[in-house]
Design a protein around this motif. Structure first.
Motif, mmCIF file in Angstrom:
data_model
loop_
_atom_site.group_PDB
_atom_site.id
_atom_site.type_symbol
_atom_site.label_atom_id
_atom_site.label_comp_id
_atom_site.label_asym_id
_atom_site.label_seq_id
_atom_site.Cartn_x
_atom_site.Cartn_y
_atom_site.Cartn_z
ATOM 1 N N ASP A 1 -5.348 -2.996 -0.141
ATOM 2 C CA ASP A 1 -6.143 -2.470 -1.262
ATOM 3 C C ASP A 1 -5.844 -0.997 -1.528
ATOM 4 N N GLY A 2 -4.555 -0.643 -1.466
ATOM 5 C CA GLY A 2 -4.153 0.744 -1.642
ATOM 6 C C GLY A 2 -3.509 1.006 -2.986
ATOM 7 N N SER A 3 -2.841 2.148 -3.087
ATOM 8 C CA SER A 3 -2.132 2.557 -4.299
ATOM 9 C C SER A 3 -0.716 2.970 -3.934
ATOM 10 N N ILE A 4 0.252 2.568 -4.779
ATOM 11 C CA ILE A 4 1.643 2.919 -4.496
ATOM 12 C C ILE A 4 1.983 4.329 -4.958
ATOM 13 N N SER A 5 1.052 5.015 -5.593
ATOM 14 C CA SER A 5 1.236 6.430 -5.923
ATOM 15 C C SER A 5 -0.088 7.144 -5.701
ATOM 16 N N ALA A 6 -0.134 8.000 -4.701
ATOM 17 C CA ALA A 6 -1.382 8.688 -4.380
ATOM 18 C C ALA A 6 -1.515 10.005 -5.126
ATOM 19 N N GLU A 7 -0.436 10.810 -5.153
ATOM 20 C CA GLU A 7 -0.554 12.121 -5.786
ATOM 21 C C GLU A 7 0.698 12.584 -6.511
ATOM 22 N N HIS A 8 1.804 11.882 -6.376
ATOM 23 C CA HIS A 8 3.050 12.339 -6.995
ATOM 24 C C HIS A 8 3.256 11.793 -8.394
ATOM 25 N N GLY A 9 2.533 10.747 -8.769
ATOM 26 C CA GLY A 9 2.664 10.183 -10.091
ATOM 27 C C GLY A 9 3.512 8.924 -10.125
ATOM 28 N N VAL A 10 3.876 8.515 -11.350
ATOM 29 C CA VAL A 10 4.593 7.255 -11.580
ATOM 30 C C VAL A 10 5.992 7.516 -12.129
ATOM 31 N N GLY A 11 6.070 8.272 -13.226
ATOM 32 C CA GLY A 11 7.359 8.613 -13.823
ATOM 33 C C GLY A 11 8.173 7.386 -14.188
ATOM 34 N N ARG A 12 9.471 7.501 -14.029
ATOM 35 C CA ARG A 12 10.373 6.356 -14.187
ATOM 36 C C ARG A 12 10.531 5.617 -12.871
ATOM 37 N N LEU A 13 10.319 6.352 -11.771
ATOM 38 C CA LEU A 13 10.617 5.826 -10.443
ATOM 39 C C LEU A 13 9.765 4.614 -10.086
ATOM 40 N N LYS A 14 8.471 4.656 -10.410
ATOM 41 C CA LYS A 14 7.570 3.577 -10.003
ATOM 42 C C LYS A 14 7.010 2.792 -11.192
ATOM 43 N N ARG A 15 7.513 3.070 -12.378
ATOM 44 C CA ARG A 15 6.978 2.451 -13.594
ATOM 45 C C ARG A 15 7.027 0.929 -13.543
ATOM 46 N N ASP A 16 8.202 0.375 -13.262
ATOM 47 C CA ASP A 16 8.353 -1.080 -13.308
ATOM 48 C C ASP A 16 7.590 -1.751 -12.179
ATOM 49 N N GLU A 17 7.607 -1.143 -11.009
ATOM 50 C CA GLU A 17 6.879 -1.721 -9.877
ATOM 51 C C GLU A 17 5.383 -1.722 -10.150
ATOM 52 N N LEU A 18 4.904 -0.657 -10.765
ATOM 53 C CA LEU A 18 3.476 -0.591 -11.067
ATOM 54 C C LEU A 18 3.085 -1.665 -12.071
ATOM 55 N N GLU A 19 3.949 -1.923 -13.038
ATOM 56 C CA GLU A 19 3.634 -2.957 -14.019
ATOM 57 C C GLU A 19 3.575 -4.332 -13.355
#
Length: 469
Positions: A419-437
């Protein structure tokens, strides 16, 4: 890369003036690569507006010509949000003034291009505190910190950057200026618009100024502690908070191998408490008087020692000694260059589940790469871990490189199972965009996309970041 028409270039150059733009190869290259050089972008044009009105006029021009924009602050980001990839780069660094400070309202109005240290110093000069603190504070700018909703080492007490803003001034994608700089703490008149832009990473507009919360100045007591298990560290946090309440400013978990790594990389660095134990904790308590903070911290550590949560501890006797503790903690990210490969993630899980997560995630990664090593540190007080899977430069048969996606997928899946988050404080940007979707609830994606389309129908504002639009 965006091909700019002669009409657009002439209009932009005339609008910005000779100091407000550049097409010099050296300057374009500098803004097209982040400070760590981890990826390479490109831009045909660097804009450097000096005022909100110039920024608004430039954005209107871009909207009319369909020219995409990447806003940029100090270029210290870690998720490929502020590096242009064909868009023009709009640097805010000329907009760096402190506009106003109201000591009785505990508020500061400051422009987006000012480095964090400018806000800290302005507050200090007025006998106030702006509490956000992080390793890149000499370079990271206010606008960038708001756009990424930065965290830092004092989140436990003061919250994220989103919690530290009272108001914003923003240039919207159509060139309109929203002046929401009010220093009010209570304003119950509909949607709280400023929070749309905190964490939006420049996809909804360009932040040009902010009204920030200030606090009374505090005195700090800092301790360096050794612990046997991560479970002991979490229990220690609860005990310190029982004694000190919300005066606990920071609570940082540091593994022994990270301390050794810093010692090997930075001359004249020493471990404050040499030990074979696997974990160190850096604790900071802040109160109005230094002696009170120290007494509270001593009492908490005495109780923890009796409960066998702490094996050894030292409380800093001076500011210089406290700074030496923090120097070790803040040097860890750069000292990882000692490793041939370090796959880094910024994640969060509920504080109570940190020990279980570390064990489970490490085991899952080791199933894939049995030779992997780990450097796990961070803001345990708010559940934020910087989780790195590493391989020594001396490895005879390197196996990590080329397995980034597989390792990251393991980490992301473990994070979500807790039940966590893959981005805590650095943001999403392009790096984690697709994974977050992939992992974000569909309703959340649809709401974000609707907001993006409503404010930026022509998709000119930092396209491809945070969300596929």
């Amino acid at each position: 890369m965006t091909e700019l028409s002669p009409d657009f270039l002439t209009a932009a150059q005339n609008l910005l003036g000779p100091r407000g733009w550049s097409m010099a190869a050296e300057e374009l290259a500098k803004v097209s690569s982040p400070w760590r050089g981890t990826y390479k972008g490109e831009t045909p044009f660097l804009a450097k507006p000096a005022t909100t009105e110039e920024t608004a006029a430039l954005v209107r021009l871009c909207n009319e010509h369909g020219v995409a924009i990447t806003p940029q602050g100090g270029n210290t980001g870690l998720v490929d949000a502020g590096t242009p990839h064909g868009e023009i780069c709009v640097s805010m660094q000329r907009m760096n003034a402190v506009r106003a400070l109201d000591a009785f309202n505990n508020s500061l109005v400051i422009e987006a291009g000012a480095p964090l240290v400018v806000a800290q110093q302005a507050a200090d000069d007025a006998q106030r505190l702006f509490p956000l603190s992080l390793g890149s504070e000499g370079t990271a700018t206010i606008g960038g910190l708001i756009s990424t909703n930065a965290g830092g080492v004092a989140v436990l007490r003061y919250g994220m950057m989103r919690d530290l803003i009272l108001g914003l001034e923003v240039v919207l994608p159509n060139g309109d200026i929203w002046n929401g700089l009010s220093g009010l703490r209570k304003n119950n008149t509909g949607y709280d618009l400023k929070h749309l832009f905190a964490g939006a990473e420049g996809t909804l507009g360009i932040i040009t100024a902010a009204t920030l919360k200030l606090f009374p100045k505090v005195q700090r007591a800092s301790a360096w502690v050794t612990c046997t298990t991560a479970s002991d560290v979490v229990k220690l946090l609860a005990m310190v908070r029982d004694h000190a309440g919300d005066t606990v400013t920071s609570f940082e978990i540091i593994p022994a191998n990270a301390v050794a790594m810093v010692q090997a990389d930075v001359p004249d660095t020493r471990d404050p408490l040499p030990s074979d134990l696997p974990w160190r904790v850096l604790i900071e308590v802040s109160m109005s008087r230094a002696e009170h903070a120290r007494d509270v911290l001593e009492g908490a550590l005495a109780s923890a020692y009796e409960s066998e949560l702490v094996q050894d501890a030292v409380i800093a006797e001076s500011v210089a000694q406290a700074e030496s503790f923090w120097h070790i903690r803040e040097t860890i990210p750069l000292s990882k260059r000692a490793y041939g490969t370090a796959l880094n993630q910024d994640i969060s899980v509920p504080v109570s589940r940190i020990p279980e997560f570390i064990d489970a995630c490490n085991a899952a990664v080791l199933e894939k790469v049995p030779s992997a090593e780990f450097v796990i540190f961070g803001h345990v007080g708010d559940g934020n871990l910087h989780y790195s899977v590493c391989e020594p430069a001396s490895a005879k048969r390197p196996v990590l490189r080329g397995q980034d996606e597989a390792i990251f997928r393991i980490i992301y899946d473990q994070v979500m199972s807790f039940d966590g988050s893959i981005s805590a404080e650095h943001g999403v940007g392009r790096l984690k965009r697709d994974e977050l979707e992939r992992i974000r609830p569909k309703a959340a994606t649809e709401m974000m996309r609707a907001i993006k389309h409503a404010l930026d129908p022509n998709k000119i504002m930092n396209p491809g970041r945070v969300i596929n639009s």
